[in-house]
Motif scaffolding. Structure first.
Motif, short mmCIF file in Angstrom:
data_model
loop_
_atom_site.label_atom_id
_atom_site.label_comp_id
_atom_site.label_asym_id
_atom_site.label_seq_id
_atom_site.Cartn_x
_atom_site.Cartn_y
_atom_site.Cartn_z
N ARG A 258 -13.27 18.75 -5.28
CA ARG A 258 -14.11 19.84 -4.80
C ARG A 258 -15.57 19.42 -4.96
O ARG A 258 -15.98 18.93 -6.00
N LEU A 259 -16.35 19.64 -3.89
CA LEU A 259 -17.79 19.42 -3.97
C LEU A 259 -18.40 20.67 -4.59
O LEU A 259 -18.29 21.76 -4.03
N LYS A 260 -18.99 20.51 -5.77
CA LYS A 260 -19.62 21.63 -6.46
C LYS A 260 -21.12 21.42 -6.49
O LYS A 260 -21.61 20.42 -7.01
N LEU A 261 -21.84 22.37 -5.92
CA LEU A 261 -23.30 22.34 -5.94
C LEU A 261 -23.77 23.52 -6.78
O LEU A 261 -23.48 24.66 -6.48
N ASP A 262 -24.47 23.21 -7.83
CA ASP A 262 -25.03 24.25 -8.69
C ASP A 262 -26.52 23.94 -8.80
O ASP A 262 -26.96 23.18 -9.65
N VAL A 263 -27.28 24.48 -7.87
CA VAL A 263 -28.68 24.14 -7.71
C VAL A 263 -29.55 25.01 -8.62
O VAL A 263 -29.39 26.22 -8.67
N HIS A 264 -30.48 24.36 -9.32
CA HIS A 264 -31.32 25.07 -10.29
C HIS A 264 -32.79 25.15 -9.91
O HIS A 264 -33.55 25.85 -10.57
N SER A 265 -33.21 24.42 -8.88
CA SER A 265 -34.62 24.49 -8.49
C SER A 265 -34.77 24.11 -7.03
O SER A 265 -33.86 23.56 -6.41
N ASN B 299 -33.16 17.45 -2.81
CA ASN B 299 -32.47 16.22 -3.21
C ASN B 299 -31.00 16.25 -2.85
O ASN B 299 -30.45 15.27 -2.34
N GLU B 300 -30.34 17.37 -3.13
CA GLU B 300 -28.91 17.51 -2.83
C GLU B 300 -28.65 17.39 -1.34
O GLU B 300 -27.73 16.70 -0.91
N ARG C 76 -18.35 11.31 3.48
CA ARG C 76 -17.14 12.01 3.06
C ARG C 76 -16.89 13.26 3.90
O ARG C 76 -17.81 13.87 4.41
N GLU C 77 -15.63 13.61 4.00
CA GLU C 77 -15.22 14.80 4.75
C GLU C 77 -14.72 15.84 3.75
O GLU C 77 -13.51 16.04 3.61
N TYR C 78 -15.67 16.45 3.05
CA TYR C 78 -15.31 17.42 2.00
C TYR C 78 -14.55 18.59 2.60
O TYR C 78 -14.95 19.16 3.61
N GLN C 79 -13.44 18.95 1.95
CA GLN C 79 -12.62 20.07 2.39
C GLN C 79 -12.84 21.30 1.52
O GLN C 79 -12.71 22.42 1.98
N LYS C 80 -13.15 21.06 0.25
CA LYS C 80 -13.35 22.17 -0.69
C LYS C 80 -14.79 22.12 -1.18
O LYS C 80 -15.22 21.13 -1.76
N VAL C 81 -15.52 23.20 -0.91
CA VAL C 81 -16.94 23.24 -1.25
C VAL C 81 -17.22 24.53 -2.02
O VAL C 81 -16.83 25.61 -1.59
N LYS C 82 -17.92 24.40 -3.15
CA LYS C 82 -18.34 25.55 -3.96
C LYS C 82 -19.83 25.43 -4.15
O LYS C 82 -20.32 24.43 -4.69
N ILE C 83 -20.58 26.44 -3.69
CA ILE C 83 -22.03 26.42 -3.79
C ILE C 83 -22.46 27.61 -4.63
O ILE C 83 -22.14 28.75 -4.30
N ASP D 59 -31.48 29.05 4.91
CA ASP D 59 -31.44 27.89 5.80
C ASP D 59 -30.90 26.65 5.10
O ASP D 59 -30.15 25.87 5.69
N GLU D 60 -31.27 26.47 3.84
CA GLU D 60 -30.78 25.30 3.10
C GLU D 60 -29.27 25.39 2.90
O GLU D 60 -28.56 24.40 3.05
N LEU D 61 -28.80 26.58 2.59
CA LEU D 61 -27.36 26.78 2.40
C LEU D 61 -26.61 26.52 3.70
O LEU D 61 -25.58 25.84 3.71
N LYS D 62 -27.13 27.06 4.79
CA LYS D 62 -26.51 26.82 6.10
C LYS D 62 -26.44 25.33 6.39
O LYS D 62 -25.44 24.83 6.89
#
Length: 160
Positions: free
Chosen positions: A61-68, A74-75, A84-91, A100-103
């Motif tokens: 799972r690609l986990k993005l936990d952005v703090h700033s 950078n991410e 990579r062809e990530y299938q499972k993503v947690k933001i 817009d960044e999330l999109k």
């Protein structure tokens, strides 16, 4: 007869090169999540091969936990370079100010995502053709329902 004490010497440091290419996916399909992560670090070739294996990418799972704000930039830049062809993503982030960044992050993997978890986002107008599981938190129910209806995702999710 005594056992042979001959040692094999590889012409390459990568034993995968000795195996026919068509067998690579058969081997990779037996990797669990931990093995996928470890094998991805062996060589760039392995990283790429694993990144294109649907079975392997389903194990992680690609986990993005952005703090700033700096982390967001950078991410996104790092993910844009990913093959990579990530299938499972947690933001998870409260730093996606206008969405817009999330999109942008979601669009990078929109064709391969089968499972998406997302916090604090209310404008979901991205086509996710393979989506099977959606976990959302902190959404405005009205905006959420409207955006899902606008791209046909609500009908897809209710028919699953």
């Amino acid at each position: 007869m005594e056992p042979s004490t001959k040692k094999f010497k590889f012409d390459s440091e990568d034993p995968f090169v000795l195996i026919p290419e068509e067998l690579h996916s058969l081997i990779l399909q037996h990797f669990d999540g931990k093995t996928v992560k470890k094998a991805s670090l062996v060589k760039h070739d392995w990283y790429k091969r694993i990144g294109h294996s649907k079975k392997c990418m389903n194990e992680i799972r690609l986990k993005l936990d952005v703090h700033s704000d700096e982390d967001i930039d950078n991410e996104i830049e790092t993910l844009k370079m990913s093959e990579r062809e990530y299938q499972k993503v947690k933001i998870r982030s409260l730093f996606f100010h206008d969405g817009d960044e999330l999109k942008e992050v979601i669009k990078l993997f929109s064709s391969s995502i089968v499972e998406l978890g997302c916090d604090d986002y209310d404008n979901f107008d991205i086509d996710l053709p393979n989506l099977k599981k959606l976990n959302l938190c902190f959404w405005s129910l009205t905006n959420f329902e409207d955006s899902l209806k606008s791209n046909g995702l609500l009908k897809k999710l209710t028919n699953v």
